[in-house]
Scaffold this motif. Sequence first.
Motif, PDB file in Angstrom:
ATOM      1  N   VAL A  98       8.547 -20.561  -3.364  1.00  0.00           N
ATOM      2  CA  VAL A  98       8.613 -19.103  -3.318  1.00  0.00           C
ATOM      3  C   VAL A  98       7.563 -18.610  -2.324  1.00  0.00           C
ATOM      4  N   PRO A  99       7.949 -17.714  -1.397  1.00  0.00           N
ATOM      5  CA  PRO A  99       6.983 -17.144  -0.457  1.00  0.00           C
ATOM      6  C   PRO A  99       6.026 -16.225  -1.222  1.00  0.00           C
ATOM      7  N   MET A 100       4.902 -16.757  -1.621  1.00  0.00           N
ATOM      8  CA  MET A 100       3.953 -16.022  -2.449  1.00  0.00           C
ATOM      9  C   MET A 100       3.469 -14.727  -1.809  1.00  0.00           C
ATOM     10  N   LYS A 101       3.465 -14.710  -0.513  1.00  0.00           N
ATOM     11  CA  LYS A 101       2.989 -13.543   0.201  1.00  0.00           C
ATOM     12  C   LYS A 101       3.793 -12.296  -0.146  1.00  0.00           C
ATOM     13  N   TYR A 102       5.047 -12.510  -0.487  1.00  0.00           N
ATOM     14  CA  TYR A 102       5.912 -11.375  -0.794  1.00  0.00           C
ATOM     15  C   TYR A 102       6.236 -11.203  -2.272  1.00  0.00           C
ATOM     16  N   PHE A 103       6.139 -12.277  -3.033  1.00  0.00           N
ATOM     17  CA  PHE A 103       6.569 -12.181  -4.432  1.00  0.00           C
ATOM     18  C   PHE A 103       5.497 -12.392  -5.478  1.00  0.00           C
ATOM     19  N   SER A 104       4.294 -12.746  -5.058  1.00  0.00           N
ATOM     20  CA  SER A 104       3.235 -12.970  -6.042  1.00  0.00           C
ATOM     21  C   SER A 104       2.809 -11.657  -6.686  1.00  0.00           C
ATOM     22  N   VAL A 105       2.352 -11.716  -7.909  1.00  0.00           N
ATOM     23  CA  VAL A 105       1.845 -10.515  -8.563  1.00  0.00           C
ATOM     24  C   VAL A 105       0.595 -10.038  -7.811  1.00  0.00           C
ATOM     25  N   VAL A 106      -0.007 -10.963  -7.065  1.00  0.00           N
ATOM     26  CA  VAL A 106      -1.156 -10.617  -6.242  1.00  0.00           C
ATOM     27  C   VAL A 106      -0.682 -10.628  -4.798  1.00  0.00           C
ATOM     28  N   LEU A 107      -0.564  -9.445  -4.219  1.00  0.00           N
ATOM     29  CA  LEU A 107      -0.018  -9.353  -2.872  1.00  0.00           C
ATOM     30  C   LEU A 107      -1.038  -8.932  -1.834  1.00  0.00           C
ATOM     31  N   ASP A 108      -0.760  -9.362  -0.620  1.00  0.00           N
ATOM     32  CA  ASP A 108      -1.556  -8.913   0.511  1.00  0.00           C
ATOM     33  C   ASP A 108      -1.159  -7.454   0.741  1.00  0.00           C
ATOM     34  N   LEU A 109      -2.153  -6.562   0.832  1.00  0.00           N
ATOM     35  CA  LEU A 109      -1.843  -5.134   0.934  1.00  0.00           C
ATOM     36  C   LEU A 109      -1.026  -4.788   2.178  1.00  0.00           C
ATOM     37  N   ASP A 110      -1.351  -5.363   3.309  1.00  0.00           N
ATOM     38  CA  ASP A 110      -0.591  -5.083   4.523  1.00  0.00           C
ATOM     39  C   ASP A 110       0.868  -5.485   4.365  1.00  0.00           C
ATOM     40  N   ALA A 111       1.067  -6.644   3.763  1.00  0.00           N
ATOM     41  CA  ALA A 111       2.432  -7.110   3.575  1.00  0.00           C
ATOM     42  C   ALA A 111       3.173  -6.157   2.646  1.00  0.00           C
ATOM     43  N   GLU A 112       2.476  -5.701   1.624  1.00  0.00           N
ATOM     44  CA  GLU A 112       3.083  -4.785   0.656  1.00  0.00           C
ATOM     45  C   GLU A 112       3.466  -3.468   1.330  1.00  0.00           C
ATOM     46  N   LEU A 113       2.562  -2.911   2.149  1.00  0.00           N
ATOM     47  CA  LEU A 113       2.803  -1.612   2.783  1.00  0.00           C
ATOM     48  C   LEU A 113       3.693  -1.678   4.012  1.00  0.00           C
ATOM     49  N   TRP A 114       3.456  -2.698   4.825  1.00  0.00           N
ATOM     50  CA  TRP A 114       4.164  -2.745   6.101  1.00  0.00           C
ATOM     51  C   TRP A 114       5.179  -3.871   6.210  1.00  0.00           C
ATOM     52  N   GLY A 115       5.240  -4.683   5.197  1.00  0.00           N
ATOM     53  CA  GLY A 115       6.205  -5.765   5.206  1.00  0.00           C
ATOM     54  C   GLY A 115       6.025  -6.734   6.344  1.00  0.00           C
ATOM     55  N   MET A 116       4.778  -6.910   6.776  1.00  0.00           N
ATOM     56  CA  MET A 116       4.517  -7.846   7.877  1.00  0.00           C
ATOM     57  C   MET A 116       3.503  -8.908   7.458  1.00  0.00           C
ATOM     58  N   PRO A 117       3.669 -10.109   7.969  1.00  0.00           N
ATOM     59  CA  PRO A 117       2.768 -11.227   7.676  1.00  0.00           C
ATOM     60  C   PRO A 117       1.333 -10.921   8.092  1.00  0.00           C
TER      61      PRO A 117
END
Length: 117
Positions: A98-117
């Motif tokens: 699972v790509p944790m960057k997008y689905f983890s309960v702990v997310l990278d804020l930039d990825a969450e807001l801008w959907g970018m790596p």
Amino acid sequence: MTTSALLSARQQKMLSAIRVIPKGRVASYGQIAYRAGFPGCARQVGQVLRDCSEEHSIPWHRVVRANGKLAFLDASEAFLEQCRRLKKEGVEVIHGRVPMKYFSVVLDLDAELWGMP
DNA sequence: AATATGACATGCT
DNA sequence: AAGCATGCCATAT
């Protein structure tokens, strides 16, 4: 199967932490242990899942390894079932991971807001 | 009582 | 990258 069929306070807290993982998200064993108040006890999380996932109807499929990989042997029955359940709720599983960057309960804020790596 | 095992994680080589 | 060592601790032998 536990001989006592009774859960320690520790085990119950771990189960509680698992129960609140939102649908469409995943958490690692370590994260669960940490949130339950037992940092470093990831192994015990796997233990309660193995012993109690059935009788307590918890979302066991939302728990994966820290690196995103499913904990089961590739192509095992449990592995496939976990894939099915995750995909059904919108979680990507690519090559058993699972790509944790997008689905983890702990997310990278930039990825969450801008959907970018 | 002592040792082995395991749905794990992290750091070091 | 991939393996090894160590930390964790409930259960089973």
